[in-house]
Design a protein around this motif. Sequence first.
Motif, mmCIF file in Angstrom:
data_model
loop_
_atom_site.group_PDB
_atom_site.id
_atom_site.type_symbol
_atom_site.label_atom_id
_atom_site.label_comp_id
_atom_site.label_asym_id
_atom_site.label_seq_id
_atom_site.Cartn_x
_atom_site.Cartn_y
_atom_site.Cartn_z
ATOM 1 N N ALA A 1 -3.877 15.186 -6.041
ATOM 2 C CA ALA A 1 -3.718 15.805 -7.357
ATOM 3 C C ALA A 1 -2.725 16.961 -7.294
ATOM 4 N N ALA A 2 -2.780 17.755 -6.183
ATOM 5 C CA ALA A 2 -1.825 18.861 -6.034
ATOM 6 C C ALA A 2 -0.403 18.323 -5.918
ATOM 7 N N ARG A 3 -0.240 17.246 -5.136
ATOM 8 C CA ARG A 3 1.100 16.653 -5.023
ATOM 9 C C ARG A 3 1.587 16.123 -6.359
ATOM 10 N N GLU A 4 0.697 15.499 -7.076
ATOM 11 C CA GLU A 4 1.082 14.967 -8.386
ATOM 12 C C GLU A 4 1.421 16.095 -9.361
ATOM 13 N N GLU A 5 0.663 17.213 -9.262
ATOM 14 C CA GLU A 5 0.960 18.348 -10.143
ATOM 15 C C GLU A 5 2.313 18.947 -9.808
ATOM 16 N N ALA A 6 2.611 19.093 -8.491
ATOM 17 C CA ALA A 6 3.932 19.600 -8.093
ATOM 18 C C ALA A 6 5.032 18.651 -8.550
ATOM 19 N N GLN A 7 4.777 17.355 -8.399
ATOM 20 C CA GLN A 7 5.762 16.377 -8.856
ATOM 21 C C GLN A 7 5.961 16.472 -10.363
ATOM 22 N N LEU A 8 4.839 16.715 -11.089
ATOM 23 C CA LEU A 8 4.940 16.860 -12.546
ATOM 24 C C LEU A 8 5.768 18.076 -12.921
ATOM 25 N N LYS A 9 5.517 19.214 -12.221
ATOM 26 C CA LYS A 9 6.303 20.415 -12.510
ATOM 27 C C LYS A 9 7.782 20.180 -12.213
ATOM 28 N N LYS A 10 8.050 19.495 -11.096
ATOM 29 C CA LYS A 10 9.445 19.198 -10.761
ATOM 30 C C LYS A 10 10.097 18.337 -11.841
ATOM 31 N N ILE A 11 9.353 17.347 -12.295
ATOM 32 C CA ILE A 11 9.904 16.469 -13.344
ATOM 33 C C ILE A 11 10.146 17.242 -14.628
ATOM 34 N N VAL A 12 9.195 18.169 -14.964
ATOM 35 C CA VAL A 12 9.363 18.974 -16.176
ATOM 36 C C VAL A 12 10.590 19.856 -16.061
ATOM 37 N N GLN A 13 10.751 20.519 -14.894
ATOM 38 C CA GLN A 13 11.921 21.380 -14.699
ATOM 39 C C GLN A 13 13.209 20.575 -14.747
ATOM 40 N N GLU A 14 13.213 19.438 -14.071
ATOM 41 C CA GLU A 14 14.416 18.594 -14.129
ATOM 42 C C GLU A 14 14.698 18.154 -15.558
ATOM 43 N N GLY A 15 13.634 17.860 -16.286
ATOM 44 C CA GLY A 15 13.837 17.475 -17.689
ATOM 45 C C GLY A 15 14.424 18.608 -18.507
ATOM 46 N N ARG A 16 13.918 19.823 -18.266
ATOM 47 C CA ARG A 16 14.475 20.961 -18.998
ATOM 48 C C ARG A 16 15.936 21.170 -18.653
ATOM 49 N N VAL A 17 16.280 21.050 -17.344
ATOM 50 C CA VAL A 17 17.693 21.192 -16.943
ATOM 51 C C VAL A 17 18.546 20.127 -17.613
ATOM 52 N N VAL A 18 18.022 18.917 -17.607
ATOM 53 C CA VAL A 18 18.769 17.826 -18.250
ATOM 54 C C VAL A 18 18.958 18.115 -19.735
ATOM 55 N N VAL A 19 17.888 18.645 -20.379
ATOM 56 C CA VAL A 19 18.003 18.980 -21.803
ATOM 57 C C VAL A 19 19.045 20.072 -22.020
ATOM 58 N N ASP A 20 19.014 21.115 -21.158
ATOM 59 C CA ASP A 20 19.999 22.200 -21.297
ATOM 60 C C ASP A 20 21.411 21.674 -21.104
ATOM 61 N N VAL A 21 21.593 20.830 -20.079
ATOM 62 C CA VAL A 21 22.935 20.261 -19.847
ATOM 63 C C VAL A 21 23.378 19.435 -21.045
ATOM 64 N N GLU A 22 22.463 18.640 -21.552
ATOM 65 C CA GLU A 22 22.806 17.822 -22.709
ATOM 66 C C GLU A 22 23.128 18.690 -23.923
ATOM 67 N N MET A 23 22.370 19.789 -24.093
ATOM 68 C CA MET A 23 22.657 20.704 -25.207
ATOM 69 C C MET A 23 24.031 21.345 -25.048
ATOM 70 N N GLU A 24 24.359 21.767 -23.812
ATOM 71 C CA GLU A 24 25.680 22.356 -23.581
ATOM 72 C C GLU A 24 26.770 21.325 -23.816
ATOM 73 N N GLN A 25 26.525 20.130 -23.334
ATOM 74 C CA GLN A 25 27.512 19.077 -23.594
ATOM 75 C C GLN A 25 27.645 18.810 -25.092
ATOM 76 N N GLY A 26 26.520 18.889 -25.807
ATOM 77 C CA GLY A 26 26.589 18.702 -27.254
ATOM 78 C C GLY A 26 27.368 19.806 -27.939
ATOM 79 N N ARG A 27 27.080 21.061 -27.521
ATOM 80 C CA ARG A 27 27.829 22.182 -28.114
ATOM 81 C C ARG A 27 29.308 22.080 -27.766
ATOM 82 N N ALA A 28 29.640 21.710 -26.508
ATOM 83 C CA ALA A 28 31.051 21.543 -26.133
ATOM 84 C C ALA A 28 31.702 20.435 -26.950
ATOM 85 N N TYR A 29 30.935 19.390 -27.162
ATOM 86 C CA TYR A 29 31.455 18.276 -27.969
ATOM 87 C C TYR A 29 31.745 18.742 -29.400
ATOM 88 N N VAL A 30 30.788 19.532 -29.949
ATOM 89 C CA VAL A 30 31.009 20.049 -31.315
ATOM 90 C C VAL A 30 32.232 20.948 -31.367
#
Length: 365
Positions: free
Chosen positions: A246-275
């Motif tokens: 469960a601890a490993r899965e929780e750490a994996q979940l946090k990692k996935i959440v952080q990676e998702g947030r980074v991906v969202v930020d990158v996508e937002m920056e790419q969107g703003r650059a595109y605009v």
Amino acid sequence: MEEQSPQEPELIKKIRKRRISIPKFRIPGGGKFKYFVIAAAVLVFAYNLLFVYVKPNEFGIKVVRLGINRGVQQEVYTAGLNLVVPGMQQMYRLPRDVQVLELTDYPKTAADQARKERVAHIQTSDGFFVDVDVSILYRIEDPYLVFTKIGPGSLFEDNGIIPKAEPALKETLGKLTTEDFYNSFMRVDKAREARDRLNEELNPKGIRVEHVLVRYFRYSPEIQKNIEEKKLKDQLVFTNQAAARAAREEAQLKKIVQEGRVVVDVEMEQGRAYVTRKIAEKDLYVRAKKAEADLLVKLAEAEKVRLKNDALKGVGSERMVGLKMADVYKGLDLIVLPSDGSSGVNPLDLDNALKLFDVRKGGAQ
């Protein structure tokens, strides 16, 4: 008075002594009713003697003792009355509904109509012994085979299912370990294997096993205590493993959440650059179109001037220039200009007038 024998019954003594009269009983209706009773008694006797009733939950097998076609008849009789000649034929009945064989040490828990035998004592693959309560549900499929290969009456139990039950259970359930008995899926799978093993031996004799149901199983108290202690240790190990997982899965979940947030930020920056890029492209496009429009306007104005100049160079242009120069001179009160010679002024000579007033230097074109 006659001498009484000491062995005479007391009632006879009283009759002899008191001369008690015994009334005579008569059958009502006279002799006809007597004959009717005798005929009914004969019919009942003949019915019981000549006919055998096979119940709906029974098979009937006829055996011919004397006469033609002696022996066991292949015809199976179903529910109803069947003629049987006494001394020459005999009808045997076998059950056709589901039969139950209970292997148990607790007969009170078994079915009332079931055949009860001792519990199955099975040795597990890891060397321990376990007592297993088993219910075997079976039926007679071919009564002729049962009668000819096993025998009549209850021999299908004594010589058929019972001798084969425990060996089949030992062969199949004995493959399990002590702990495997607690695994319901493995236990049911081996019970089905025992059913198939029994059918391999009993089907050729006319019996088919429907189900083999393992109801209870018991180890000795010492083995049971060891199993429970081991189970508790195993559960503790499993709990720790589950917590670590469960601890490993929780750490994996946090990692996935952080990676998702980074991906969202990158996508937002790419969107703003595109605009931003699209806005710049839009502005560039607007400016380019405006410049093209301004160029077209300037070119049109230049073309207008050119066309106007070309028009002024045509017939009557000199008179128009003269009229314009005359308008220029209107603002002068008095000007004295030579009218002849090299310095003479011709109002219609524009070039000379420009040189005269120092607007155009001499020789400039």
